[in-house]
Write a protein that holds these residues in place. Structure first.
Motif, PDB file in Angstrom:
ATOM      1  N   THR A 158      82.273  21.011  60.143  1.00 33.45           N
ATOM      2  CA  THR A 158      81.912  19.553  59.724  1.00 33.45           C
ATOM      3  C   THR A 158      81.902  18.966  61.019  1.00 33.45           C
ATOM      4  O   THR A 158      81.876  17.248  60.865  1.00 33.45           O
ATOM      5  CB  THR A 158      82.899  19.339  58.899  1.00 33.45           C
TER       6      THR A 158
ATOM      7  N   SER B 235      90.930  26.405  58.816  1.00 34.53           N
ATOM      8  CA  SER B 235      90.973  25.292  59.437  1.00 34.53           C
ATOM      9  C   SER B 235      89.977  25.250  60.546  1.00 34.53           C
ATOM     10  O   SER B 235      89.230  24.125  60.779  1.00 34.53           O
ATOM     11  CB  SER B 235      92.333  24.612  59.682  1.00 34.53           C
TER      12      SER B 235
ATOM     13  N   ASP C 222      86.365  25.127  59.129  1.00 38.11           N
ATOM     14  CA  ASP C 222      86.234  23.704  58.401  1.00 38.11           C
ATOM     15  C   ASP C 222      85.977  22.916  59.637  1.00 38.11           C
ATOM     16  O   ASP C 222      84.976  22.024  59.531  1.00 38.11           O
ATOM     17  CB  ASP C 222      87.407  23.416  57.762  1.00 38.11           C
TER      18      ASP C 222
END
Length: 207
Positions: A206, A199, A202
């Motif tokens: 992003t 996570s 990610d």
């Protein structure tokens, strides 16, 4: 090495713009190529926590003033009575610790370097607070501490560090400040629904 420190200026600006646009005040730099070690870059700081630390710990003027300001702790807890020796030991340990962290081999185990901040913790916890230190045996034990949040096994985000001369971090302002950083970064990660290295990756890819 990869990370913001070595990216073109315009890339850094884009990264920071997105963070500020979202109202955030933390960014993260990759310290090792394999993504096992990251460091926080706090709002307003010119570099991340990892490089700021080792710059200070290699600065003779800064070290001399630090040991003068903390002379009572240095002599009482570590029985060191020579500031020049303390400076020499510090730079020696700093170089060794930095090499251990930057020159990771594929089979290197960061788990052997980092341990839970709370000596009484006996089980893993989500985004645990960790500390790293050298096992120094000559003259005195090591007073270096690197503090980090553990994302997953062998993956860490460095939040800061300190020369720890007392038993408890709460006893001195400079180590209390490191506790506050650990709490701040952990809250930030949880607020962004970051609970492990997947996570986290990610999130940073992003932004």
């Amino acid at each position: 090495l990869l990370g913001l420190k070595y990216l073109p200026g315009w890339v850094k600006l884009v990264w920071l713009f997105h963070m500020q646009h979202k109202g955030k005040n933390l960014t993260f730099d990759k310290i090792t190529d394999d993504g096992r070690l990251w460091a926080v870059r706090y709002d307003g700081e010119g570099d991340n926590a990892f490089y700021i630390l080792f710059d200070k710990w290699d600065d003779v003027v800064w070290l001399r003033q630090f040991f003068r300001d903390n002379w009572d702790d240095l002599s009482a807890y570590f029985k060191v009575t020579d500031i020049n020796q303390a400076i020499e030991d510090t730079i020696e340990d700093s170089d060794q610790l930095q090499c251990l962290m930057l020159d990771l081999q594929p089979d290197s185990n960061l788990e052997s370097l980092f341990h839970s901040l709370e000596n009484f913790r006996i089980s893993e916890m989500m985004l645990g607070k960790e500390k790293a230190k050298l096992k120094r045996t000559v003259r005195h034990s090591s007073w270096f501490r690197i503090y980090a949040i553990k994302l997953s096994q062998g993956v860490y985000v460095i939040t800061g560090g300190a020369i720890k001369l007392t038993l408890k971090m709460e006893e001195r302002n400079h180590t209390k400040a490191e506790l506050a950083k650990l709490d701040k970064v952990r809250r930030f990660l949880l607020n962004e629904d970051i609970i492990d290295d997947d996570s986290f990756i990610d999130y940073v890819t992003t932004i």
